[in-house]
Design an enzyme around this catalytic site. Structure first.
Site, PDB file in Angstrom:
ATOM      1  N   GLY A  65       0.829  -1.193   0.000  1.00  0.00           N
ATOM      2  CA  GLY A  65       0.000   0.000   0.000  1.00  0.00           C
ATOM      3  C   GLY A  65       0.864   1.243   0.000  1.00  0.00           C
ATOM      4  O   GLY A  65       1.766   1.390   0.830  1.00  0.00           O
ATOM      5  N   ASP A 253      -1.010   4.455  -6.421  1.00  0.00           N
ATOM      6  CA  ASP A 253       0.389   4.222  -6.075  1.00  0.00           C
ATOM      7  C   ASP A 253       1.291   5.308  -6.633  1.00  0.00           C
ATOM      8  O   ASP A 253       2.380   5.523  -6.117  1.00  0.00           O
ATOM      9  CB  ASP A 253       0.835   2.846  -6.577  1.00  0.00           C
ATOM     10  CG  ASP A 253       0.284   1.739  -5.708  1.00  0.00           C
ATOM     11  OD1 ASP A 253       1.030   1.233  -4.861  1.00  0.00           O
ATOM     12  OD2 ASP A 253      -0.900   1.398  -5.861  1.00  0.00           O
TER      13      ASP A 253
END
Length: 380
Positions: A65, A253
């Site tokens: 993450g 991301d």
């Protein structure tokens, strides 16, 4: 429809044990991670005593993450410094562990800069290690604060776009407390809607091939008492066609300077579906995810994952037989195309929500202005 029903809109229990924490036992400092590859079957922690162990945890997705990778990278530099290892070497290894997530390099560089400045100023490695740790802890704290602010901005945007509440939100991959110092990015917005009694349904994409939606988002939704339903990624189209989706919320991301968004593979098809069906497609990410040095989506390096993640299925606590440590589902020798991410062009993104507010329409100029404003300057 058999699914998980909400318990209460006011349930504010933590979604799980901390995803990352720094500890200092007598034998020396360590970084403790919740091993996300073992969820939801069991909550197991990994203890990293050096940067190589953390690099392996990052590559194996035990820790993952974008925001959390930034925090982990900063702590990894602090760990190397505190234990007397080569900080520059550790920083290089950590930055290269996952190339697409820009937050990782942001966290590494922030802690490394603090270490270098202290070392240059004092010549004391212990003082320099202390400063690196302080930088990591500050980033951890700032991410938690950013998470809360993103949730508030995201919920306000949802209420503006979809007045009346009763939101049916589709999400992809995992973007909750498992990826953050706080309660997450996109998931945090859905959680805020749930707590305010304005979430009707959270649609959870299974997110193949590694099932971060099924294993992790469903895990967090269940622990938070949210009404959620799991679906395979290729069922999303029928859900849109049935008029069952009010908004798509995803994390990111890396966001390029022009507003192109790299997120878990499968995000781009959702954006196309959302545009066709006139459904808002909203990206929620901290400003550390915006990379002004990456001009556009074509310039984003997309991580290619091993083929066995597609040809094998890995299930926690199940016997393994495949070359990749999973259960084979394809003939031996099958080649697999397995990009970790895809890139969504800005024209398909309704809004980008950050801790400093939302940008809509999504343009390079608007993103640059938002980033400049967050630094207390004006875009030139």
């Amino acid at each position: 429809m058999a699914d998980h029903q909400a318990r209460t809109g006011t349930d504010r229990r933590p979604t799980g044990i901390p995803a990352i924490r720094w500890e200092e036992p007598p034998e020396g400092p360590v970084l403790v991670l919740l091993d996300q590859t073992r969820l939801p079957a069991e909550e197991v922690e990994l203890v990293c005593t050096d940067a190589p162990a953390l690099v392996e945890a990052i590559r194996s997705l035990a820790v993952r993450g974008a925001p959390l990778l930034g925090i982990a990278g900063a702590y990894g530099v602090a760990l190397a410094a505190a234990r007397g290892f080569d900080v520059a070497e550790a920083a290089r290894a950590l930055e290269g562990a996952r190339p697409t997530a820009v937050n990782l390099s942001v966290g590494v560089r922030r802690a490394q800069a603090a270490h270098q400045a202290a070392l240059a100023g004092t010549g004391d490695p212990t003082a320099a290690a202390t400063e690196a740790l302080a930088a990591a802890r500050a980033l951890h704290r700032q991410d938690a604060e950013a998470s809360a602010r993103m949730a508030a901005h995201g919920l306000a945007l949802l209420d503006e776009l979809l007045p009346g509440g009763g939101h049916r939100i589709l999400t992809h991959c995992n973007s909750g407390s498992l990826v953050s110092g706080g309660e997450g990015t996109a998931f945090a917005v859905a959680l805020a809607a749930h707590r305010e009694g304005r979430l009707r349904r959270l649609w959870v994409d299974e997110t193949r091939p590694l099932l971060q939606g099924a294993r992790l988002t469903a895990y967090e939704a269940a622990r938070s008492g949210m009404a959620y339903t799991l679906l395979t990624d290729n069922a999303a189209g029928s859900l849109f066609a049935a008029g069952e989706v009010d908004a798509v919320l995803i994390g990111a991301d890396r966001i390029a300077a022009d507003g192109s968004v790299a997120n878990k593979v499968g995000s781009y098809p959702l954006a196309v579906l959302a545009r066709y069906h006139h459904v808002p497609f909203i990206v929620v990410a901290p400003l550390t995810t915006v990379d002004p040095d990456t001009p556009d989506g074509a310039s984003i390096e997309v991580e290619q994952r091993p083929g066995f993640e597609v040809t094998d299925i890995t299930v926690p606590q199940m016997p393994v037989a495949g070359a990749g440590g999973g259960i084979p589902v394809a003939p031996l020798g099958t080649q697999a195309y397995n990009p970790a991410f895809d890139v969504t062009p800005p024209e398909l993104v309704t809004a980008v929500v950050t801790e400093e507010g939302a940008v809509s329409p999504v343009t390079g100029a608007a993103l640059a202005e938002l980033c400049a404003r967050s630094r207390g300057t004006t875009a030139g």
